[in-house]
Design a protein around this motif. Sequence first.
Motif, PDB file in Angstrom:
ATOM      1  N   TRP A 126       9.945  45.417 -29.054  1.00  0.00           N
ATOM      2  CA  TRP A 126       9.937  45.527 -30.549  1.00  0.00           C
ATOM      3  C   TRP A 126       9.131  46.451 -31.296  1.00  0.00           C
ATOM      4  O   TRP A 126       7.622  46.464 -31.079  1.00  0.00           O
ATOM      5  CB  TRP A 126       9.876  44.181 -31.139  1.00  0.00           C
ATOM      6  N   GLY A 127       9.518  47.235 -32.169  1.00  0.00           N
ATOM      7  CA  GLY A 127       8.885  47.998 -33.074  1.00  0.00           C
ATOM      8  C   GLY A 127       8.047  46.870 -34.214  1.00  0.00           C
ATOM      9  O   GLY A 127       8.367  45.860 -34.317  1.00  0.00           O
ATOM     10  N   ASN A 128       7.145  47.585 -34.914  1.00  0.00           N
ATOM     11  CA  ASN A 128       6.270  46.865 -35.706  1.00  0.00           C
ATOM     12  C   ASN A 128       6.970  46.195 -37.192  1.00  0.00           C
ATOM     13  O   ASN A 128       6.501  45.292 -37.498  1.00  0.00           O
ATOM     14  CB  ASN A 128       4.823  47.485 -36.159  1.00  0.00           C
ATOM     15  N   ARG A 129       8.289  46.821 -37.388  1.00  0.00           N
ATOM     16  CA  ARG A 129       9.015  46.147 -38.472  1.00  0.00           C
ATOM     17  C   ARG A 129       9.300  44.690 -38.117  1.00  0.00           C
ATOM     18  O   ARG A 129       9.584  44.130 -39.395  1.00  0.00           O
ATOM     19  CB  ARG A 129      10.089  46.966 -38.682  1.00  0.00           C
ATOM     20  N   HIS A 130       9.301  44.372 -36.782  1.00  0.00           N
ATOM     21  CA  HIS A 130       9.867  43.100 -36.587  1.00  0.00           C
ATOM     22  C   HIS A 130       8.848  41.941 -36.810  1.00  0.00           C
ATOM     23  O   HIS A 130       8.887  40.701 -37.050  1.00  0.00           O
ATOM     24  CB  HIS A 130      10.179  42.819 -35.083  1.00  0.00           C
ATOM     25  N   PHE A 131       7.425  42.290 -37.061  1.00  0.00           N
ATOM     26  CA  PHE A 131       6.135  41.552 -37.312  1.00  0.00           C
ATOM     27  C   PHE A 131       5.741  41.452 -38.722  1.00  0.00           C
ATOM     28  O   PHE A 131       4.733  40.902 -38.955  1.00  0.00           O
ATOM     29  CB  PHE A 131       5.163  42.135 -36.105  1.00  0.00           C
ATOM     30  N   ALA A 132       6.590  42.049 -39.600  1.00  0.00           N
ATOM     31  CA  ALA A 132       6.087  41.889 -41.029  1.00  0.00           C
ATOM     32  C   ALA A 132       6.466  40.585 -41.454  1.00  0.00           C
ATOM     33  O   ALA A 132       7.387  40.243 -41.453  1.00  0.00           O
ATOM     34  CB  ALA A 132       6.736  43.041 -41.834  1.00  0.00           C
ATOM     35  N   THR A 133       5.673  39.986 -42.150  1.00  0.00           N
ATOM     36  CA  THR A 133       5.751  38.860 -43.134  1.00  0.00           C
ATOM     37  C   THR A 133       5.182  38.959 -44.336  1.00  0.00           C
ATOM     38  O   THR A 133       4.463  39.960 -44.821  1.00  0.00           O
ATOM     39  CB  THR A 133       5.111  37.726 -42.034  1.00  0.00           C
ATOM     40  N   PRO A 134       5.535  37.901 -45.236  1.00  0.00           N
ATOM     41  CA  PRO A 134       4.956  37.982 -46.477  1.00  0.00           C
ATOM     42  C   PRO A 134       3.236  38.061 -46.558  1.00  0.00           C
ATOM     43  O   PRO A 134       2.689  38.631 -47.526  1.00  0.00           O
ATOM     44  CB  PRO A 134       5.453  36.647 -47.156  1.00  0.00           C
ATOM     45  N   THR A 135       2.769  37.346 -45.581  1.00  0.00           N
ATOM     46  CA  THR A 135       1.318  37.388 -45.196  1.00  0.00           C
ATOM     47  C   THR A 135       0.741  38.472 -44.175  1.00  0.00           C
ATOM     48  O   THR A 135      -0.369  38.651 -44.373  1.00  0.00           O
ATOM     49  CB  THR A 135       0.812  36.177 -44.914  1.00  0.00           C
ATOM     50  N   ARG A 136       1.616  39.191 -43.637  1.00  0.00           N
ATOM     51  CA  ARG A 136       1.361  39.909 -42.594  1.00  0.00           C
ATOM     52  C   ARG A 136       2.165  41.495 -42.972  1.00  0.00           C
ATOM     53  O   ARG A 136       3.207  41.592 -42.320  1.00  0.00           O
ATOM     54  CB  ARG A 136       1.437  39.578 -41.082  1.00  0.00           C
ATOM     55  N   GLN A 137       1.801  42.008 -44.156  1.00  0.00           N
ATOM     56  CA  GLN A 137       2.699  43.134 -44.524  1.00  0.00           C
ATOM     57  C   GLN A 137       2.286  44.619 -43.680  1.00  0.00           C
ATOM     58  O   GLN A 137       3.197  45.510 -44.156  1.00  0.00           O
ATOM     59  CB  GLN A 137       2.212  43.393 -46.049  1.00  0.00           C
ATOM     60  N   ILE A 138       1.035  44.610 -43.234  1.00  0.00           N
ATOM     61  CA  ILE A 138       0.964  45.902 -42.452  1.00  0.00           C
ATOM     62  C   ILE A 138       0.400  45.318 -40.942  1.00  0.00           C
ATOM     63  O   ILE A 138      -0.578  45.657 -40.617  1.00  0.00           O
ATOM     64  CB  ILE A 138      -0.134  46.732 -43.163  1.00  0.00           C
ATOM     65  N   PRO A 139       1.720  45.281 -40.122  1.00  0.00           N
ATOM     66  CA  PRO A 139       1.475  44.875 -38.709  1.00  0.00           C
ATOM     67  C   PRO A 139       1.236  46.342 -37.952  1.00  0.00           C
ATOM     68  O   PRO A 139       1.930  46.949 -38.096  1.00  0.00           O
ATOM     69  CB  PRO A 139       2.323  44.200 -38.258  1.00  0.00           C
ATOM     70  N   ARG A 140       0.057  46.383 -37.366  1.00  0.00           N
ATOM     71  CA  ARG A 140      -0.518  47.463 -36.574  1.00  0.00           C
ATOM     72  C   ARG A 140      -0.271  47.447 -35.204  1.00  0.00           C
ATOM     73  O   ARG A 140      -1.136  47.991 -34.369  1.00  0.00           O
ATOM     74  CB  ARG A 140      -1.947  48.061 -36.959  1.00  0.00           C
ATOM     75  N   PHE A 141       0.716  46.785 -34.795  1.00  0.00           N
ATOM     76  CA  PHE A 141       1.025  46.409 -33.381  1.00  0.00           C
ATOM     77  C   PHE A 141       2.690  46.567 -33.109  1.00  0.00           C
ATOM     78  O   PHE A 141       3.251  45.962 -33.792  1.00  0.00           O
ATOM     79  CB  PHE A 141       0.503  45.119 -32.802  1.00  0.00           C
ATOM     80  N   ALA A 142       3.080  46.587 -31.749  1.00  0.00           N
ATOM     81  CA  ALA A 142       4.415  46.603 -31.347  1.00  0.00           C
ATOM     82  C   ALA A 142       4.455  46.115 -29.989  1.00  0.00           C
ATOM     83  O   ALA A 142       3.191  45.808 -29.388  1.00  0.00           O
ATOM     84  CB  ALA A 142       4.977  47.996 -31.450  1.00  0.00           C
ATOM     85  N   LYS A 143       5.525  45.864 -29.380  1.00  0.00           N
ATOM     86  CA  LYS A 143       5.391  45.257 -28.150  1.00  0.00           C
ATOM     87  C   LYS A 143       6.093  46.327 -26.952  1.00  0.00           C
ATOM     88  O   LYS A 143       6.818  47.157 -27.249  1.00  0.00           O
ATOM     89  CB  LYS A 143       6.603  44.219 -28.364  1.00  0.00           C
ATOM     90  N   PRO A 144       5.513  46.203 -25.798  1.00  0.00           N
ATOM     91  CA  PRO A 144       6.012  47.223 -24.874  1.00  0.00           C
ATOM     92  C   PRO A 144       7.094  46.596 -24.291  1.00  0.00           C
ATOM     93  O   PRO A 144       7.617  45.686 -24.252  1.00  0.00           O
ATOM     94  CB  PRO A 144       4.829  46.944 -23.726  1.00  0.00           C
ATOM     95  N   GLY A 145       8.192  47.453 -23.536  1.00  0.00           N
ATOM     96  CA  GLY A 145       9.321  47.178 -22.973  1.00  0.00           C
ATOM     97  C   GLY A 145       8.911  46.627 -21.710  1.00  0.00           C
ATOM     98  O   GLY A 145       7.968  46.603 -21.124  1.00  0.00           O
ATOM     99  N   LEU A 146       9.902  45.776 -21.151  1.00  0.00           N
ATOM    100  CA  LEU A 146       9.963  44.940 -19.952  1.00  0.00           C
ATOM    101  C   LEU A 146      10.578  45.669 -18.857  1.00  0.00           C
ATOM    102  O   LEU A 146      11.425  46.640 -19.025  1.00  0.00           O
ATOM    103  CB  LEU A 146      10.799  43.714 -19.924  1.00  0.00           C
ATOM    104  N   PRO A 147       9.917  45.655 -17.519  1.00  0.00           N
ATOM    105  CA  PRO A 147      10.403  46.455 -16.386  1.00  0.00           C
ATOM    106  C   PRO A 147      11.794  45.899 -16.166  1.00  0.00           C
ATOM    107  O   PRO A 147      12.167  44.627 -16.587  1.00  0.00           O
ATOM    108  CB  PRO A 147       9.304  45.959 -15.234  1.00  0.00           C
ATOM    109  N   GLY A 148      12.612  46.803 -15.277  1.00  0.00           N
ATOM    110  CA  GLY A 148      14.038  46.404 -14.779  1.00  0.00           C
ATOM    111  C   GLY A 148      13.605  45.586 -13.417  1.00  0.00           C
ATOM    112  O   GLY A 148      12.707  45.606 -12.883  1.00  0.00           O
TER     113      GLY A 148
END
Length: 428
Positions: A126-148
């Motif tokens: 997931w990109g960092n847009r998924h982690f934005a909340t009213p209290t976390r408006q500037i998430p500076r983290f994202a998630k790596p992909g999973l292996p196949g």
Amino acid sequence: MAVSFVDKATIRVIAGKGGDGAVAFHREKYVAAGGPDGGDGGRGGDIIAVVDDHMSTLMDFRYKRKYVAGNGMNGQGNRCFGKDGESLTIKVPRGTLIRDKETGGIIHDMSDNEPFVIAKGGRGGWGNRHFATPTRQIPRFAKPGLPGQDREIVLELKLLADVGLIGFPNVGKSTLLSVVSRAHPKIANYHFTTLFPNLGVVYVSEGVSFVMADIPGIIEGASDGAGLGHDFLRHIDRCRLLIHLVDVAGSEGRDPIEDFDTINAELKQYSEELASRTQIVVANKCDLLGDDRDPIEKLKAHVESCGYRFFEMSAVTHKGTQELMKAAAGLLADLPPVIRYEADYVPPEPVIDTSAELSIEQCDDDYWSVEGPWLERLLMSVNLSDYESRMFFDRVLREAGVFERLESLGVKDGDTIGIYNLEFEYQS
């Protein structure tokens, strides 16, 4: 002589890794505080098996044993998703069984025209847009992909034929197939001329036809691995009807009745179900006997006492071949369809080595990220929509001390825990 027929192969299939999510923020003139807009990573490519009716052997898998699908592309800014990895298609002959190498369980029977996914690609992060909340408006983290998925499988070819020709080597099976169909098997006067099964389509009349297979000669001890019989007995498994050819003239110095009994004994030793399959017994090479009918009558009496239908034939002169094919077609009309094998592979409960170090990071006041190689494998093995699977997932995390470590670092009730693409609210 080199054998070009391969009916069993072990290969490794590796699906693609999912792309990583992006950390990005919207930048546009006259738009202040555009917010996070990192896109998700693309999904990894799958490994897909499809049937190719132009293939009759697993020869291609003798030289190439590793198949790898494409990885997903990483996400980008402006909510651009990464491109999905390219899936890899593997062509197999119709009738190929896909087995798990470790357990031997059947994963799938490639007897229809539907593609089958052998190994699934990993999910994109997931990109960092998924982690934005009213209290976390500037998430500076994202998630790596999973292996196949990465797995070793065994491909096993079991020919799809309605009728199987069985008998000792050099009794005339290949000659019969060449007479009643357009197949062109190799024919010669020595043992094991046929080194691999040959298929031919027999047309009996308008709208009536069937597929017949010339199985390599079976000898005494075949079910224990003698000769070529052990390797090819499996190809009779799918045949609805067996035509058992016997050299009634004893042209190689063998006794016809002993030949008949020996082959049936080998079938029974290999499989009781196979030995009980509908069978027609055919006395071949009758032309070599001239006017001497004594061997034919002795074999007929013995065969009919065992409950089998008996036919006389000379494949070389074509005498009796059409009558035999009509009788076979008549029996096939009342027999059940070609055997399909049901999948019986049960994925074992994964053994997770929880001793490996985990990465636990507090990304924001109320958001914790937990990552580690064994957590990747754990997430790939659980179905979070299933209650039992979720309980297994929770138990592994507790036994590995994940929750205990989070508490020691200061996690609070209501905080969000992110494990790759999984998020849940922490409750002590």
